[in-house]
Design an enzyme around this catalytic site. Structure first.
Site, mmCIF file in Angstrom:
data_model
loop_
_atom_site.group_PDB
_atom_site.id
_atom_site.type_symbol
_atom_site.label_atom_id
_atom_site.label_comp_id
_atom_site.label_asym_id
_atom_site.label_seq_id
_atom_site.Cartn_x
_atom_site.Cartn_y
_atom_site.Cartn_z
ATOM 1 N N TRP A 163 0.834 -1.197 0.000
ATOM 2 C CA TRP A 163 0.000 0.000 0.000
ATOM 3 C C TRP A 163 0.868 1.246 0.000
ATOM 4 O O TRP A 163 1.659 1.448 0.920
ATOM 5 C CB TRP A 163 -0.925 -0.022 1.215
ATOM 6 C CG TRP A 163 -1.991 -1.042 1.041
ATOM 7 C CD1 TRP A 163 -3.182 -0.876 0.423
ATOM 8 C CD2 TRP A 163 -1.942 -2.417 1.445
ATOM 9 N NE1 TRP A 163 -3.882 -2.059 0.421
ATOM 10 C CE2 TRP A 163 -3.162 -3.016 1.028
ATOM 11 C CE3 TRP A 163 -1.001 -3.207 2.109
ATOM 12 C CZ2 TRP A 163 -3.451 -4.360 1.257
ATOM 13 C CZ3 TRP A 163 -1.295 -4.539 2.336
ATOM 14 C CH2 TRP A 163 -2.507 -5.113 1.916
ATOM 15 N N HIS A 180 -7.350 1.643 2.227
ATOM 16 C CA HIS A 180 -8.454 0.786 1.788
ATOM 17 C C HIS A 180 -9.596 0.917 2.798
ATOM 18 O O HIS A 180 -9.428 1.586 3.835
ATOM 19 C CB HIS A 180 -8.003 -0.681 1.641
ATOM 20 C CG HIS A 180 -7.189 -1.209 2.799
ATOM 21 N ND1 HIS A 180 -6.617 -2.448 2.802
ATOM 22 C CD2 HIS A 180 -6.873 -0.667 4.006
ATOM 23 C CE1 HIS A 180 -5.968 -2.650 3.947
ATOM 24 N NE2 HIS A 180 -6.113 -1.590 4.681
ATOM 25 N N ARG A 206 -4.162 6.458 -2.021
ATOM 26 C CA ARG A 206 -2.814 5.896 -2.163
ATOM 27 C C ARG A 206 -1.940 6.846 -2.946
ATOM 28 O O ARG A 206 -2.423 7.529 -3.852
ATOM 29 C CB ARG A 206 -2.859 4.549 -2.877
ATOM 30 C CG ARG A 206 -3.363 3.460 -1.963
ATOM 31 C CD ARG A 206 -3.370 2.119 -2.619
ATOM 32 N NE ARG A 206 -4.406 1.319 -1.970
ATOM 33 C CZ ARG A 206 -4.784 0.116 -2.350
ATOM 34 N NH1 ARG A 206 -4.204 -0.450 -3.385
ATOM 35 N NH2 ARG A 206 -5.734 -0.523 -1.701
ATOM 36 N N GLN A 220 -13.963 2.565 -2.587
ATOM 37 C CA GLN A 220 -14.035 1.108 -2.434
ATOM 38 C C GLN A 220 -15.334 0.693 -1.764
ATOM 39 O O GLN A 220 -16.033 1.504 -1.154
ATOM 40 C CB GLN A 220 -12.889 0.615 -1.541
ATOM 41 C CG GLN A 220 -11.529 0.636 -2.204
ATOM 42 C CD GLN A 220 -10.517 -0.180 -1.427
ATOM 43 O OE1 GLN A 220 -10.575 -0.259 -0.197
ATOM 44 N NE2 GLN A 220 -9.573 -0.782 -2.131
ATOM 45 N N VAL A 263 -6.783 -12.327 4.969
ATOM 46 C CA VAL A 263 -7.667 -13.450 4.614
ATOM 47 C C VAL A 263 -6.836 -14.707 4.342
ATOM 48 O O VAL A 263 -5.679 -14.628 3.931
ATOM 49 C CB VAL A 263 -8.545 -13.139 3.377
ATOM 50 C CG1 VAL A 263 -9.711 -12.240 3.741
ATOM 51 C CG2 VAL A 263 -7.722 -12.525 2.252
ATOM 52 N N ALA A 317 -14.558 -11.908 3.741
ATOM 53 C CA ALA A 317 -14.434 -10.467 3.517
ATOM 54 C C ALA A 317 -14.135 -10.256 2.042
ATOM 55 O O ALA A 317 -13.608 -11.146 1.380
ATOM 56 C CB ALA A 317 -13.304 -9.890 4.357
HETATM 57 N N1 DAH Z 1 -8.187 -4.079 0.978
HETATM 58 C C1 DAH Z 1 -7.756 -4.722 -0.240
HETATM 59 C C2 DAH Z 1 -7.160 -3.695 -1.156
HETATM 60 O O1 DAH Z 1 -7.528 -2.563 -1.082
HETATM 61 C C3 DAH Z 1 -8.920 -5.380 -0.945
HETATM 62 C C4 DAH Z 1 -9.402 -6.571 -0.207
HETATM 63 C C5 DAH Z 1 -8.851 -7.805 -0.481
HETATM 64 C C6 DAH Z 1 -10.365 -6.452 0.761
HETATM 65 C C7 DAH Z 1 -9.300 -8.930 0.180
HETATM 66 C C8 DAH Z 1 -10.784 -7.565 1.442
HETATM 67 C C9 DAH Z 1 -10.259 -8.807 1.131
HETATM 68 O O2 DAH Z 1 -11.730 -7.505 2.386
HETATM 69 O O3 DAH Z 1 -10.707 -9.897 1.792
HETATM 70 O O4 DAH Z 1 -6.322 -4.022 -1.954
#
Ligand code: DAH
Length: 354
Positions: A163, A180, A206, A220, A263, A317
């Site tokens: 990130w 995010h 970002r 998002q 995850v 998620a």
């Molecule tokens: N937060 C991640 C991103 O911005 C996206 C994401 C990936 C969210 C997997 C999730 C997940 O909840 O399970 O790249």
């Protein structure tokens, strides 16, 4: 009659003549006001005649006084109807000039329209509401604890580099613009006990070079479901339903292995292209699939971090880019159009989706 009286009566005659001659020339209400000031007002000629009576010998005053009074009454009587007429005329003119023409067509007010991203969010909130998800909103300025630590991304973890974080404060507590919407996973779980079913629409940031498909500010949608016995099939069914509601009933979802620290297992997910039905076209870059985001089963570390027992509950998620979805859904080919606030784009868009 004494000389003095004689002089006074001449003066009275002169004033009378002058006043009456002048009266004939009055054409407007302001002329009338001037005339009144010149003859009958406190500094007017008739008033000074009356004042001059005091200099006459006492025996002459009554006669001279009567004559002067008579002049005043005579002039006032001649003046009053003329003044009334001129004032009425002036009022008529003013009313005519200020009149409102109620038969003119009205001015059309400019009515704003919802921003395409807001329209997309509204649509998603509605779709997920039917699937039992509640929309929650979180802070855009976040602590590193929620943005990283509680998502199983410790300070020394190489995944933190993924990130491109914009820092707000690095001394003391590390504060960032959220990279995010995932921090709301931990914030939500800290607040409520399972079953949890929430979505989190919101802006993220970002440090990134801008081009047609990259923005340093983007929107998002995070999703989180935690309960007993939740499986990957629930995740797939939920995302498939969303894709079908958005892009049509035949849509299919594809999962491929991916890595996100929060995850396990993690996937990236795509929807088959609604335009070419998966055969391959310009929009899907001839792959037949459109990338939508990341997802997976919530990592036990994340559950433990917020005080949940991973032996008791589990969950899924997902996170997807709303801008990307809106581009696909509304056929917008430059991501930057969403944040530029160019009124022509917004107006065209509002017209297009009616
Ligand atoms: N937060 C991640 C991103 O911005 C996206 C994401 C990936 C969210 C997997 C999730 C997940 O909840 O399970 O790249």
């Amino acid at each position: 009659m004494t000389t003095i009286q004689h002089g006074l009566s001449r003066e009275i005659d002169t004033v009378r003549r002058e006043a009456l001659d002048h009266l004939d020339t009055l054409r407007s209400a302001s002329d009338a006001t001037l005339w009144e000031g010149a003859f009958l007002g406190p500094k007017g000629q008739v008033t000074s005649l009356l004042r001059g009576l005091g200099t006459l010998p006492a025996e002459e005053r009554p006669i001279a006084g009567r004559a002067a009074q008579q002049l005043r009454d005579e002039l006032a009587a001649a003046f009053a109807p003329l003044r009334d007429r001129l004032e009425t005329e002036a009022l008529g003119l003013r009313l005519a000039s200020e009149a409102v023409d109620v038969s003119l067509p009205g001015r059309k007010p400019t009515i704003g329209a919802a921003h395409p991203i807001s329209t997309m969010i509204d649509e998603l909130v509605e779709i997920f509401a039917l699937l039992g998800f509640q929309a929650v909103f979180g802070p855009e300025v976040e602590t590193a604890r929620y943005n990283f630590d509680l998502l199983n991304i410790p300070a020394e973890h190489p995944a933190r580099d993924v990130w491109d974080t914009i820092h707000v404060q690095t001394d003391g507590e590390e504060i960032v613009l959220r990279t995010h919407t995932s921090p709301m996973q931990a914030r939500t779980m800290e607040r409520i006990q399972p079953p949890v079913r929430v979505i989190v629409p919101g802006v993220s940031f970002r440090f990134e070079a801008q081009d047609a498909s990259h923005e340093w500010q983007f929107t998002q949608l995070e999703g989180l479901a935690v309960d007993r016995n939740i499986t990957m099939a629930d995740l797939k069914g939920t995302l498939q339903e969303m894709a079908r509601q958005l892009f049509g009933p035949e849509r299919r979802i594809r999962f491929r292995c991916d890595y996100f620290p929060f995850v396990e297992p993690g996937v990236e997910f795509a929807v088959d292209c609604a335009i070419c039905k998966g055969r391959g076209c310009r929009v899907c870059k001839h792959t037949g699939w459109l990338e939508m985001g990341g997802a997976g089963m919530v990592h036990p570390h994340v559950l433990r971090g917020v005080g949940y027992d991973p032996d008791e509950v589990c969950g899924f998620a997902f996170g997807l880019g709303i801008d990307r979805l809106a581009m696909m859904k509304y056929g917008v080919d430059d991501l930057r159009a969403f944040a530029n606030n160019d009124i022509r784009f917004l107006r065209d868009f509002a017209r297009a989706i009616g």
